[in-house]
Design a protein around this motif. Sequence first.
Motif, short mmCIF file in Angstrom:
data_model
loop_
_atom_site.label_atom_id
_atom_site.label_comp_id
_atom_site.label_asym_id
_atom_site.label_seq_id
_atom_site.Cartn_x
_atom_site.Cartn_y
_atom_site.Cartn_z
N PHE A 255 34.46 37.36 52.39
CA PHE A 255 33.47 38.42 52.55
C PHE A 255 34.02 39.77 52.10
O PHE A 255 33.30 40.56 51.49
CB PHE A 255 32.98 38.49 53.99
N ASP A 256 35.28 40.05 52.37
CA ASP A 256 35.89 41.30 51.90
C ASP A 256 36.05 41.29 50.38
O ASP A 256 35.81 42.29 49.71
CB ASP A 256 37.24 41.55 52.56
N ARG A 257 36.45 40.16 49.82
CA ARG A 257 36.61 40.08 48.37
C ARG A 257 35.26 40.24 47.67
O ARG A 257 35.18 40.78 46.58
CB ARG A 257 37.25 38.75 47.97
N LYS A 258 34.21 39.79 48.33
CA LYS A 258 32.86 39.95 47.79
C LYS A 258 32.52 41.44 47.66
O LYS A 258 31.81 41.85 46.75
CB LYS A 258 31.87 39.24 48.70
N GLN A 259 33.05 42.26 48.57
CA GLN A 259 32.82 43.70 48.53
C GLN A 259 33.64 44.38 47.44
O GLN A 259 33.22 45.38 46.88
CB GLN A 259 33.18 44.33 49.88
N VAL A 260 34.80 43.82 47.13
CA VAL A 260 35.72 44.44 46.17
C VAL A 260 35.44 43.99 44.74
O VAL A 260 35.46 44.81 43.82
CB VAL A 260 37.19 44.10 46.53
N SER A 261 35.20 42.74 44.54
CA SER A 261 35.12 42.20 43.19
C SER A 261 33.67 42.03 42.72
O SER A 261 32.76 41.92 43.52
CB SER A 261 35.82 40.84 43.12
N PRO A 262 33.50 41.97 41.40
CA PRO A 262 32.17 41.70 40.86
C PRO A 262 31.86 40.20 40.79
O PRO A 262 30.80 39.81 40.34
CB PRO A 262 32.25 42.30 39.45
N VAL A 263 32.79 39.38 41.25
CA VAL A 263 32.63 37.93 41.18
C VAL A 263 31.64 37.48 42.24
O VAL A 263 31.83 37.73 43.43
CB VAL A 263 33.99 37.22 41.37
N TYR A 264 30.57 36.82 41.80
CA TYR A 264 29.53 36.35 42.71
C TYR A 264 30.02 35.15 43.52
O TYR A 264 30.70 34.27 42.99
CB TYR A 264 28.27 35.97 41.92
N TRP A 265 29.64 35.11 44.79
CA TRP A 265 29.99 33.98 45.66
C TRP A 265 28.72 33.36 46.19
O TRP A 265 27.98 33.97 46.96
CB TRP A 265 30.88 34.42 46.81
N ALA A 266 28.45 32.14 45.80
CA ALA A 266 27.32 31.38 46.33
C ALA A 266 27.80 30.71 47.61
O ALA A 266 28.17 29.55 47.63
CB ALA A 266 26.83 30.37 45.31
N SER A 267 27.82 31.47 48.69
CA SER A 267 28.44 31.02 49.94
C SER A 267 27.82 29.75 50.51
O SER A 267 28.48 29.02 51.25
CB SER A 267 28.41 32.13 50.99
N THR A 268 26.59 29.47 50.18
CA THR A 268 25.97 28.25 50.71
C THR A 268 26.26 27.03 49.85
O THR A 268 26.02 25.91 50.27
CB THR A 268 24.44 28.42 50.83
N VAL A 269 26.80 27.27 48.64
CA VAL A 269 27.05 26.18 47.71
C VAL A 269 28.53 26.04 47.37
O VAL A 269 29.06 24.94 47.31
CB VAL A 269 26.24 26.39 46.40
#
Length: 66
Positions: free
Chosen positions: A19-33
């Motif tokens: 969750f913190d890396r999601k705030q820092v990076s532009p890399v999308y995270w499909a957390s449900t997949v």
Amino acid sequence: MEKYNYTIIEEWWRHLGCFDRKQVSPVYWASTVEDACDYLERTDCWWDSLTEEQKLEAYNEFFDES
């Protein structure tokens, strides 16, 4: 610009969760997949591609309260 403190900034990055890396990076995270380990690996690749100035900027932006 501030000096890049390798020890502090690299340790900070290694200890960030998804969750913190999601705030820092532009890399999308499909957390449900997507598996969290895969996301951490992808963001590590992104992080390693940055210059020291870019890493310092990302670090400072993360802690910016404005």
